[in-house]
Design an enzyme around this catalytic site. Structure first.
Site, PDB file in Angstrom:
ATOM      1  CB  THR A 118      -0.953   0.032   1.212  1.00 19.65           C
ATOM      2  OG1 THR A 118      -1.647   1.286   1.224  1.00 19.65           O
ATOM      3  CG2 THR A 118      -0.231  -0.133   2.531  1.00 19.65           C
TER       4      THR A 118
ATOM      5  CG  ASN B 146      -3.103   5.162   3.545  1.00 20.72           C
ATOM      6  OD1 ASN B 146      -2.526   5.492   4.570  1.00 20.72           O
ATOM      7  ND2 ASN B 146      -4.378   5.390   3.321  1.00 20.72           N
TER       8      ASN B 146
ATOM      9  N   GLY C 141      -0.540   5.745   6.598  1.00 18.73           N
ATOM     10  CA  GLY C 141      -1.368   5.433   7.773  1.00 18.73           C
ATOM     11  C   GLY C 141      -1.643   3.947   7.864  1.00 18.73           C
ATOM     12  CE  LYS C 142      -5.733   1.544   3.083  1.00 21.97           C
ATOM     13  NZ  LYS C 142      -5.924   0.846   1.806  1.00 21.97           N
TER      14      LYS C 142
ATOM     15  CG  ASP D 273      -9.977  -1.359  -1.865  1.00 18.66           C
ATOM     16  OD1 ASP D 273      -9.130  -0.493  -2.173  1.00 18.66           O
ATOM     17  OD2 ASP D 273     -11.198  -1.194  -2.044  1.00 18.66           O
ATOM     18  CB  SER D 274     -10.046  -0.307   3.948  1.00 21.65           C
ATOM     19  OG  SER D 274      -8.998   0.609   3.709  1.00 21.65           O
TER      20      SER D 274
ATOM     21  CE1 TYR E 215     -14.198  10.446   4.170  1.00 25.85           C
ATOM     22  CE2 TYR E 215     -12.964   8.425   3.744  1.00 25.85           C
ATOM     23  CZ  TYR E 215     -13.622   9.539   3.284  1.00 25.85           C
ATOM     24  OH  TYR E 215     -13.718   9.775   1.931  1.00 25.85           O
ATOM     25  CG  ASP E 216      -9.297   6.864  11.942  1.00 24.18           C
ATOM     26  OD1 ASP E 216     -10.185   5.998  11.958  1.00 24.18           O
ATOM     27  OD2 ASP E 216      -8.103   6.609  11.695  1.00 24.18           O
TER      28      ASP E 216
HETATM   29  P1  IMP Z   1      -7.829   2.464  -0.330  1.00 27.76           P
HETATM   30  O1  IMP Z   1      -8.146   1.219   0.458  1.00 27.76           O
HETATM   31  O2  IMP Z   1      -6.367   2.722  -0.389  1.00 27.76           O
HETATM   32  O3  IMP Z   1      -8.534   2.518  -1.636  1.00 27.76           O
HETATM   33  O4  IMP Z   1      -8.373   3.714   0.491  1.00 27.76           O
HETATM   34  C1  IMP Z   1      -9.218   3.601   1.556  1.00 27.76           C
HETATM   35  C2  IMP Z   1      -9.677   4.972   2.035  1.00 27.76           C
HETATM   36  O5  IMP Z   1     -10.719   4.711   2.993  1.00 27.76           O
HETATM   37  C3  IMP Z   1      -8.589   5.735   2.799  1.00 27.76           C
HETATM   38  O6  IMP Z   1      -7.927   6.658   1.987  1.00 27.76           O
HETATM   39  C4  IMP Z   1      -9.410   6.459   3.863  1.00 27.76           C
HETATM   40  O7  IMP Z   1      -9.965   7.617   3.323  1.00 27.76           O
HETATM   41  C5  IMP Z   1     -10.541   5.472   4.149  1.00 27.76           C
HETATM   42  N1  IMP Z   1     -10.168   4.587   5.268  1.00 27.76           N
HETATM   43  C6  IMP Z   1      -9.850   3.259   5.206  1.00 27.76           C
HETATM   44  N2  IMP Z   1      -9.518   2.792   6.413  1.00 27.76           N
HETATM   45  C7  IMP Z   1      -9.612   3.838   7.260  1.00 27.76           C
HETATM   46  C8  IMP Z   1      -9.365   3.973   8.647  1.00 27.76           C
HETATM   47  O8  IMP Z   1      -8.943   3.048   9.376  1.00 27.76           O
HETATM   48  N3  IMP Z   1      -9.573   5.202   9.152  1.00 27.76           N
HETATM   49  C9  IMP Z   1     -10.014   6.244   8.412  1.00 27.76           C
HETATM   50  N4  IMP Z   1     -10.224   6.185   7.106  1.00 27.76           N
HETATM   51  C10 IMP Z   1     -10.035   4.979   6.530  1.00 27.76           C
END
Ligand code: IMP
Length: 207
Positions: free
Chosen positions: A13, A15, A17-18, A75-76, A162-163
């Protein structure tokens, strides 16, 4: 497969944060987890799947083939009942390109300004997939969710995305007001990793 040699698994990923959350959640698994930031740059694949699982599989397969390695991708997103499931699989792009996490959160709050408390139900969903080249078309997967509601204003500075506006059921605080261990205990990503961990360990041990 020699279990004494820790196998490499990419955390696939971009991201950050992830990546932080995955590193904590996978700590107990005997493998060498490598983030994409430690590897030569590769453009991200386009996430055009219809479901969280489709997109997670697409990313895990793409990075696993590119780096010839086991890869774990997720994916979340946030599914809001009053918005018919939006932003859903489009959570990272809600409102269009060029917005920050904070812009997207503000947009969500303004879109929902007239929605009363009882209709603000929502959930975070996370699909996790592990692929490696030798698995061919097969893959490991698990789905995790956490139910909650959307607050009326942002609170807290922890986490990401969105936490600041997500309040899990049974809580008064948003997930941005929790410390990382508390969020891991109840989060969609925590639940998905706990569900996939036994199969991942077996795969890494070559069973
Ligand atoms: P993707 O899975 O990289 O397509 O992006 C998922 C998006 O969902 C993230 O950029 C956040 O905006 C949101 N998201 C997913 N998980 C969380 C979380 O644990 N906290 C807050 N936002 C989240």
């Amino acid at each position: 497969m020699n279990p004494a040699i820790p196998q490499r698994v990419l955390i696939a990923t971009q991201n950050s944060g992830k990546v932080r959350e995955f590193r904590r959640l996978l700590e107990h698994i005997p493998a060498q987890f490598v983030g994409l930031e430690e590897l030569p740059h590769v453009d991200a694949p386009s996430e055009d799947g219809a479901t969280f699982l489709d997109n997670a599989r697409l990313k895990a397969r793409y990075y696993s083939e590119h780096f010839d390695s086991a890869a774990l991708a997720d994916d979340s997103g946030l599914v809001v009942d009053a918005l018919d499931g939006a932003p859903g699989v489009h959570s990272a792009r809600y409102g269009g390109d060029g917005l920050s996490d904070e812009d997207r959160t503000n947009l969500l709050l303004s879109t929902m300004s007239d929605v009363p408390q009882e209709n603000r139900t929502a959930r975070f969903v996370c699909a996790v997939v592990v692929c490696r080249p030798s698995m061919g078309e097969e893959f490991l997967h698990a789905l995790g969710t956490v139910e909650g509601r959307i607050a009326f204003e942002k609170r807290g500075v922890n986490g990401f995305g969105y936490d600041p506006v997500f309040v899990p059921d049974g809580e008064r605080r948003t997930t941005a007001e929790m410390d990382s261990e508390e969020k891991d205990q109840l989060s969609h990503r925590g639940n998905a990793i706990r569900a996939i961990a036994p199969a991942l360990e077996r795969l890494l041990l070559g069973e």
